[in-house]
Design a protein around this motif. Structure first.
Motif, PDB file in Angstrom:
ATOM      1  N   ALA A 165       3.754   5.851  -5.573  1.00  0.00           N
ATOM      2  CA  ALA A 165       3.632   5.902  -7.036  1.00  0.00           C
ATOM      3  C   ALA A 165       2.600   6.932  -7.456  1.00  0.00           C
ATOM      4  CB  ALA A 165       3.250   4.520  -7.560  1.00  0.00           C
ATOM      5  N   MET A 166       1.491   7.002  -6.722  1.00  0.00           N
ATOM      6  CA  MET A 166       0.432   7.951  -7.062  1.00  0.00           C
ATOM      7  C   MET A 166       0.849   9.400  -6.790  1.00  0.00           C
ATOM      8  SD  MET A 166      -2.736   5.712  -5.539  1.00  0.00           S
ATOM      9  CE  MET A 166      -3.992   6.950  -5.783  1.00  0.00           C
ATOM     10  N   GLN A 167       1.861   9.577  -5.947  1.00  0.00           N
ATOM     11  CA  GLN A 167       2.335  10.928  -5.648  1.00  0.00           C
ATOM     12  C   GLN A 167       3.300  11.444  -6.706  1.00  0.00           C
ATOM     13  OE1 GLN A 167       3.864  10.290  -1.693  1.00  0.00           O
ATOM     14  NE2 GLN A 167       1.913  10.811  -0.708  1.00  0.00           N
ATOM     15  N   ASP A 168       3.924  10.520  -7.458  1.00  0.00           N
ATOM     16  CA  ASP A 168       4.964  10.918  -8.405  1.00  0.00           C
ATOM     17  C   ASP A 168       4.555  10.836  -9.876  1.00  0.00           C
ATOM     18  OD1 ASP A 168       6.634  11.286  -6.252  1.00  0.00           O
ATOM     19  OD2 ASP A 168       7.491   9.264  -6.373  1.00  0.00           O
ATOM     20  N   ALA A 169       3.570   9.978 -10.201  1.00  0.00           N
ATOM     21  CA  ALA A 169       3.298   9.658 -11.607  1.00  0.00           C
ATOM     22  C   ALA A 169       2.183  10.503 -12.212  1.00  0.00           C
ATOM     23  CB  ALA A 169       2.943   8.182 -11.734  1.00  0.00           C
ATOM     24  N   ASP A 170       2.214  10.585 -13.546  1.00  0.00           N
ATOM     25  CA  ASP A 170       1.090  11.158 -14.291  1.00  0.00           C
ATOM     26  C   ASP A 170       0.001  10.111 -14.496  1.00  0.00           C
ATOM     27  OD1 ASP A 170       2.362  13.720 -14.900  1.00  0.00           O
ATOM     28  OD2 ASP A 170       3.664  12.579 -16.257  1.00  0.00           O
ATOM     29  N   VAL A 171       0.442   8.864 -14.661  1.00  0.00           N
ATOM     30  CA  VAL A 171      -0.474   7.759 -14.947  1.00  0.00           C
ATOM     31  C   VAL A 171      -0.090   6.561 -14.093  1.00  0.00           C
ATOM     32  CG1 VAL A 171      -1.380   6.198 -16.714  1.00  0.00           C
ATOM     33  CG2 VAL A 171      -0.731   8.536 -17.338  1.00  0.00           C
ATOM     34  N   LEU A 172      -1.096   5.940 -13.476  1.00  0.00           N
ATOM     35  CA  LEU A 172      -0.893   4.700 -12.736  1.00  0.00           C
ATOM     36  C   LEU A 172      -1.568   3.571 -13.510  1.00  0.00           C
ATOM     37  CD1 LEU A 172       0.131   3.453  -9.979  1.00  0.00           C
ATOM     38  CD2 LEU A 172      -2.267   3.616  -9.233  1.00  0.00           C
ATOM     39  N   VAL A 173      -0.852   2.455 -13.672  1.00  0.00           N
ATOM     40  CA  VAL A 173      -1.411   1.278 -14.342  1.00  0.00           C
ATOM     41  C   VAL A 173      -1.514   0.157 -13.312  1.00  0.00           C
ATOM     42  CG1 VAL A 173      -1.169  -0.380 -16.223  1.00  0.00           C
ATOM     43  CG2 VAL A 173      -0.393   1.990 -16.541  1.00  0.00           C
ATOM     44  N   ARG A 221       0.826  -1.214   0.000  1.00  0.00           N
ATOM     45  CA  ARG A 221       0.000   0.000   0.000  1.00  0.00           C
ATOM     46  C   ARG A 221       0.864   1.269   0.000  1.00  0.00           C
ATOM     47  NH1 ARG A 221      -5.387   1.185   1.252  1.00  0.00           N
ATOM     48  NH2 ARG A 221      -5.728   3.297   2.048  1.00  0.00           N
ATOM     49  N   ALA A 222       1.906   1.290   0.798  1.00  0.00           N
ATOM     50  CA  ALA A 222       2.770   2.473   0.870  1.00  0.00           C
ATOM     51  C   ALA A 222       3.445   2.741  -0.466  1.00  0.00           C
ATOM     52  CB  ALA A 222       3.817   2.292   1.964  1.00  0.00           C
ATOM     53  N   ASP A 223       3.824   1.680  -1.179  1.00  0.00           N
ATOM     54  CA  ASP A 223       4.460   1.851  -2.488  1.00  0.00           C
ATOM     55  C   ASP A 223       3.459   2.372  -3.516  1.00  0.00           C
ATOM     56  OD1 ASP A 223       6.901   0.919  -1.531  1.00  0.00           O
ATOM     57  OD2 ASP A 223       6.380  -1.174  -1.940  1.00  0.00           O
ATOM     58  N   LEU A 224       2.205   1.913  -3.411  1.00  0.00           N
ATOM     59  CA  LEU A 224       1.170   2.419  -4.312  1.00  0.00           C
ATOM     60  C   LEU A 224       0.943   3.911  -4.090  1.00  0.00           C
ATOM     61  CD1 LEU A 224      -1.608  -0.347  -4.361  1.00  0.00           C
ATOM     62  CD2 LEU A 224      -0.498   0.674  -6.356  1.00  0.00           C
ATOM     63  N   ASN A 275     -12.016  -2.482  -7.986  1.00  0.00           N
ATOM     64  CA  ASN A 275     -10.854  -2.262  -7.129  1.00  0.00           C
ATOM     65  C   ASN A 275     -10.502  -0.781  -6.998  1.00  0.00           C
ATOM     66  OD1 ASN A 275     -10.147  -2.585  -9.973  1.00  0.00           O
ATOM     67  ND2 ASN A 275      -8.026  -2.270  -9.350  1.00  0.00           N
ATOM     68  N   ILE A 276     -11.236   0.073  -7.729  1.00  0.00           N
ATOM     69  CA  ILE A 276     -10.943   1.506  -7.742  1.00  0.00           C
ATOM     70  C   ILE A 276     -12.189   2.292  -7.327  1.00  0.00           C
ATOM     71  CG2 ILE A 276     -10.224   3.466  -9.186  1.00  0.00           C
ATOM     72  CD1 ILE A 276      -8.942   1.389 -11.078  1.00  0.00           C
ATOM     73  N   ASP A 277     -12.010   3.278  -6.450  1.00  0.00           N
ATOM     74  CA  ASP A 277     -13.114   4.185  -6.097  1.00  0.00           C
ATOM     75  C   ASP A 277     -13.231   5.218  -7.225  1.00  0.00           C
ATOM     76  OD1 ASP A 277     -14.809   6.141  -5.067  1.00  0.00           O
ATOM     77  OD2 ASP A 277     -14.106   5.849  -3.010  1.00  0.00           O
ATOM     78  N   MET A 301      -6.434   6.476  -0.291  1.00  0.00           N
ATOM     79  CA  MET A 301      -5.238   6.521  -1.129  1.00  0.00           C
ATOM     80  C   MET A 301      -5.338   7.653  -2.145  1.00  0.00           C
ATOM     81  SD  MET A 301      -4.515   2.484  -1.781  1.00  0.00           S
ATOM     82  CE  MET A 301      -3.025   2.805  -2.705  1.00  0.00           C
ATOM     83  N   LEU A 302      -6.506   7.806  -2.722  1.00  0.00           N
ATOM     84  CA  LEU A 302      -6.690   8.875  -3.707  1.00  0.00           C
ATOM     85  C   LEU A 302      -6.500  10.249  -3.061  1.00  0.00           C
ATOM     86  CD1 LEU A 302      -9.749   7.327  -5.553  1.00  0.00           C
ATOM     87  CD2 LEU A 302      -7.551   7.850  -6.614  1.00  0.00           C
ATOM     88  N   GLY A 303      -6.823  10.338  -1.774  1.00  0.00           N
ATOM     89  CA  GLY A 303      -6.628  11.602  -1.058  1.00  0.00           C
ATOM     90  C   GLY A 303      -5.163  11.969  -0.904  1.00  0.00           C
ATOM     91  N   GLN A 304      -4.271  10.952  -1.057  1.00  0.00           N
ATOM     92  CA  GLN A 304      -2.836  11.201  -0.948  1.00  0.00           C
ATOM     93  C   GLN A 304      -2.151  11.316  -2.306  1.00  0.00           C
ATOM     94  OE1 GLN A 304      -0.892   8.752   2.324  1.00  0.00           O
ATOM     95  NE2 GLN A 304      -2.861   7.672   2.170  1.00  0.00           N
TER      96      GLN A 304
END
Length: 328
Positions: A45-53, A39-42, A84-86, A64-67
């Protein structure tokens, strides 16, 4: 945005050809090991990337989306399902969500039919006898299963996959019945020779085989609950290649153990890999490790869709497989 290479983070190992093409097009950070991200790695990744796959093994919830960082603008899911995604929270935060619909229809329908045959014809039991070296020769009463031709198949969820299952089952001589949020067009019903049931309860109580082919949504959670499972005929079987949460797994296990349902073929489970251990002990159950979509061709086509969604977004256009809350 088109002038820069997007920063893309992939959470799982993908087919080599897909990863190679992504590397050519984008600034990609690939996953070195084939296992779910922590979870911490996800979050990182969401803090640094333009796109998450992500894949279906990655839960992207509201917290997670809030972060997520301001750069994250697209979650390009490698998978048709997006439970799996809100999605609603993502949209509120200006993050688009895309998926890979359609490419796994035939593969999943094939596996559904395979499970129907495996359960009704007791294929795993025969395989177990052969592998254990316990076969003593043919006998008139040994391993008697049931003929699928002439049996009533109840399809719960008559979307792309449900219709593909119906076509296969019709070729085997099964009678096609279905329950769906919306009734099919008359020409489709005629093609499939399918009978529509407005009442799920009434359909369930009259079928010989039930196949689950609907997505997991709040309205389908435990749609096949203990009460509804009890409506099934004692000689009926149930197959699920959709989402495990649609069936109350504990209730199903109790009824299978008690002989209230003849058998089950499952490729998905309510709690992911945490399968009810009592379910594993039953002779009248066929369990598979989420193999419904597992073909080389299907995985490649999924990867191609992910790339097209990202590339279209990078070019300033709406991803062709954009998911909106109204679709869920």
């Amino acid at each position: 945005m088109a002038s820069e290479r997007l920063s893309v983070v992939v959470t799982r190992r993908l087919p080599d050809a897909v990863e190679t093409r992504m590397t050519e097009l984008f600034d990609v950070r690939l996953c070195p090991q084939d296992g779910p991200m922590e979870r911490a790695d996800l979050v990182a990744a969401m803090q640094d990337a333009d796109v998450l796959v992500p894949t279906i093994t990655d839960t992207i919830d509201a917290a997670m989306l809030g972060q997520a960082g301001e750069r994250l603008k697209l979650i390009a899911n490698f998978g048709a399902g997006v439970d799996n995604i809100d999605v609603a929270t993502a949209r509120q935060r200006g993050i688009l969500v895309s998926n890979t619909p359609g490419v796994l229809t035939e593969d999943t329908a094939d596996m559904t039919m395979a499970l129907i045959l495996a359960v009704t014809r007791r294929i795993p039991e025969g395989l177990s006898i052969m592998q254990a070296g316990r076969w003593e020769g043919w006998a008139p009463t040994a391993l008697l299963g049931g003929r699928v031709g002439g049996r009533r198949l109840g399809v719960l969820g008559m979307g792309r996959i449900g219709q593909a299952v119906a076509r296969r089952a019709k070729a085997f001589g099964m009678q096609i019945h279905y329950h769906n949020r919306k009734r099919l067009r008359p020409e489709t019903e005629t093609e499939l020779e399918a009978t529509y049931w407005e009442s799920l309860d009434q359909m369930v109580s009259r079928m010989d085989v039930i196949t689950i082919n609907c997505p997991h949504t709040p309205s389908t959670f435990h749609l096949m609950n203990a009460r509804r499972l009890k409506l099934m005929k004692p000689n009926a079987v149930i197959v699920n290649t959709s989402r495990g949460e649609v069936i109350d797994e504990n209730a199903l296990t109790r009824m299978l153990r008690g002989g209230e349902i003849a058998g089950a073929g499952l490729d998905v489970y309510e709690h992911g890999t945490d399968v009810n251990p009592r379910l594993r002990e039953l002779q009248n159950v066929v369990l598979l490790p989420h193999m419904g979509s597992a073909t080389r061709e299907g995985r490649m086509e999924m990867g191609e869709k992910v790339i097209i969604n990202i590339k279209t977004f990078a070019d300033g256009h709406r991803p062709p497989d954009l998911v909106v809350p109204a679709m869920l």
